[in-house]
Design a protein around this motif. Sequence first.
Motif, PDB file in Angstrom:
ATOM      1  N   GLU A 120       0.863  -1.187   0.000  1.00 50.93           N
ATOM      2  CA  GLU A 120       0.000   0.000   0.000  1.00 50.93           C
ATOM      3  C   GLU A 120       0.894   1.229   0.000  1.00 50.93           C
ATOM      4  N   GLY A 121       0.606   2.184  -0.865  1.00 50.16           N
ATOM      5  CA  GLY A 121       1.411   3.390  -0.963  1.00 50.16           C
ATOM      6  C   GLY A 121       2.319   3.396  -2.182  1.00 50.16           C
ATOM      7  N   PHE A 122       2.463   2.243  -2.862  1.00 47.30           N
ATOM      8  CA  PHE A 122       3.259   2.207  -4.089  1.00 47.30           C
ATOM      9  C   PHE A 122       2.567   3.072  -5.128  1.00 47.30           C
ATOM     10  N   TRP A 123       3.316   3.900  -5.811  1.00 40.78           N
ATOM     11  CA  TRP A 123       2.764   4.933  -6.679  1.00 40.78           C
ATOM     12  C   TRP A 123       1.928   4.398  -7.829  1.00 40.78           C
ATOM     13  N   ARG A 124       2.102   3.159  -8.231  1.00 44.93           N
ATOM     14  CA  ARG A 124       1.310   2.555  -9.306  1.00 44.93           C
ATOM     15  C   ARG A 124       0.639   1.265  -8.840  1.00 44.93           C
ATOM     16  N   LYS A 125       0.246   1.240  -7.567  1.00 48.95           N
ATOM     17  CA  LYS A 125      -0.372   0.035  -7.003  1.00 48.95           C
ATOM     18  C   LYS A 125      -1.607  -0.384  -7.788  1.00 48.95           C
ATOM     19  N   GLY A 126      -2.426   0.571  -8.195  1.00 48.27           N
ATOM     20  CA  GLY A 126      -3.631   0.237  -8.957  1.00 48.27           C
ATOM     21  C   GLY A 126      -3.300  -0.511 -10.237  1.00 48.27           C
ATOM     22  N   ASN A 127      -2.287  -0.052 -10.957  1.00 46.47           N
ATOM     23  CA  ASN A 127      -1.871  -0.730 -12.178  1.00 46.47           C
ATOM     24  C   ASN A 127      -1.394  -2.149 -11.891  1.00 46.47           C
ATOM     25  N   ILE A 128      -0.584  -2.290 -10.841  1.00 45.04           N
ATOM     26  CA  ILE A 128      -0.053  -3.607 -10.475  1.00 45.04           C
ATOM     27  C   ILE A 128      -1.195  -4.542 -10.094  1.00 45.04           C
ATOM     28  N   ASP A 129      -2.130  -4.061  -9.272  1.00 43.69           N
ATOM     29  CA  ASP A 129      -3.265  -4.885  -8.854  1.00 43.69           C
ATOM     30  C   ASP A 129      -4.087  -5.351 -10.047  1.00 43.69           C
ATOM     31  N   ILE A 130      -4.314  -4.458 -11.007  1.00 48.25           N
ATOM     32  CA  ILE A 130      -5.124  -4.802 -12.181  1.00 48.25           C
ATOM     33  C   ILE A 130      -4.408  -5.838 -13.043  1.00 48.25           C
ATOM     34  N   VAL A 131      -3.107  -5.650 -13.285  1.00 52.49           N
ATOM     35  CA  VAL A 131      -2.355  -6.617 -14.092  1.00 52.49           C
ATOM     36  C   VAL A 131      -2.367  -7.981 -13.416  1.00 52.49           C
ATOM     37  N   CYS A 132      -2.137  -8.015 -12.100  1.00 49.18           N
ATOM     38  CA  CYS A 132      -2.137  -9.292 -11.381  1.00 49.18           C
ATOM     39  C   CYS A 132      -3.497  -9.974 -11.470  1.00 49.18           C
ATOM     40  N   LYS A 133      -4.563  -9.219 -11.278  1.00 50.13           N
ATOM     41  CA  LYS A 133      -5.903  -9.798 -11.355  1.00 50.13           C
ATOM     42  C   LYS A 133      -6.193 -10.305 -12.765  1.00 50.13           C
ATOM     43  N   ARG A 134      -5.886  -9.486 -13.735  1.00 45.82           N
ATOM     44  CA  ARG A 134      -6.166  -9.832 -15.135  1.00 45.82           C
ATOM     45  C   ARG A 134      -5.387 -11.066 -15.585  1.00 45.82           C
ATOM     46  N   LYS A 135      -4.140 -11.191 -15.137  1.00 42.59           N
ATOM     47  CA  LYS A 135      -3.278 -12.298 -15.554  1.00 42.59           C
ATOM     48  C   LYS A 135      -3.316 -13.492 -14.598  1.00 42.59           C
ATOM     49  N   GLY A 136      -4.102 -13.385 -13.513  1.00 42.51           N
ATOM     50  CA  GLY A 136      -4.201 -14.500 -12.568  1.00 42.51           C
ATOM     51  C   GLY A 136      -2.922 -14.726 -11.780  1.00 42.51           C
ATOM     52  N   ILE A 137      -2.209 -13.656 -11.497  1.00 44.23           N
ATOM     53  CA  ILE A 137      -0.942 -13.736 -10.758  1.00 44.23           C
ATOM     54  C   ILE A 137      -1.236 -13.705  -9.264  1.00 44.23           C
ATOM     55  N   ASP A 138      -0.635 -14.640  -8.520  1.00 40.47           N
ATOM     56  CA  ASP A 138      -0.787 -14.655  -7.068  1.00 40.47           C
ATOM     57  C   ASP A 138      -0.284 -13.330  -6.505  1.00 40.47           C
ATOM     58  N   HIS A 139      -1.123 -12.695  -5.674  1.00 37.58           N
ATOM     59  CA  HIS A 139      -0.877 -11.337  -5.213  1.00 37.58           C
ATOM     60  C   HIS A 139      -1.100 -11.276  -3.702  1.00 37.58           C
ATOM     61  N   TYR A 140      -0.160 -10.700  -2.970  1.00 36.09           N
ATOM     62  CA  TYR A 140      -0.200 -10.684  -1.505  1.00 36.09           C
ATOM     63  C   TYR A 140      -0.102  -9.254  -0.991  1.00 36.09           C
ATOM     64  N   ASN A 141      -0.636  -9.025   0.210  1.00 34.81           N
ATOM     65  CA  ASN A 141      -0.689  -7.677   0.780  1.00 34.81           C
ATOM     66  C   ASN A 141       0.588  -7.254   1.486  1.00 34.81           C
ATOM     67  N   THR A 142       1.338  -8.214   2.033  1.00 35.96           N
ATOM     68  CA  THR A 142       2.544  -7.875   2.788  1.00 35.96           C
ATOM     69  C   THR A 142       3.715  -8.744   2.339  1.00 35.96           C
ATOM     70  N   PHE A 143       4.904  -8.251   2.626  1.00 35.42           N
ATOM     71  CA  PHE A 143       6.109  -9.011   2.310  1.00 35.42           C
ATOM     72  C   PHE A 143       6.118 -10.345   3.054  1.00 35.42           C
TER      73      PHE A 143
END
Length: 161
Positions: A120-143
């Motif tokens: 949270e706070g990454f300047w292009r988080k929205g873009n990253i979230d959309i690409v991950c969702k669209r491509k079915g990439i496993d995506h996590y909230n914390t390190f």
Amino acid sequence: MRAILPPAIIAPSNVSVFLAGTIDMGHSIDWQQKFIDRANKEETLNDVVVFNPRRKSWDHTWAQRIENKQFSEQVNWELDAMENADVILLFLEANSKSPISMMELGLFADSGKLMVCCEEGFWRKGNIDIVCKRKGIDHYNTFDELSAAVIDKLKKLANIK
């Protein structure tokens, strides 16, 4: 777990992971070592190879041009390692820009290898979230969530191979 750093030769291995993400010219936290330390606690991962691009001998004055031997060597090492890795852990730190990491996300979005945390706070988080969702990439909230998931996946792969 055996860590390989550039410019060491990328040797074949049973199971491997590439640590992609925020480095910010060496100014970010060394989350790569944090992951390696955590994974080293797992006995079943002794034969796993970690490709860590955080080069100890990096010189910030090197021209980032294809003609620069050291720079070209680094970029090609990273691309070779990502192509050879079974898993690509991609961590985007909140207060970073990480343009190369975003390029790597695009390059490997269809590979089936990526596991991503975009804080949270990454300047292009929205873009990253959309690409991950669209491509079915496993995506996590914390390190920590990402690290645990990658370690679990490496354990499964180590048992299969």
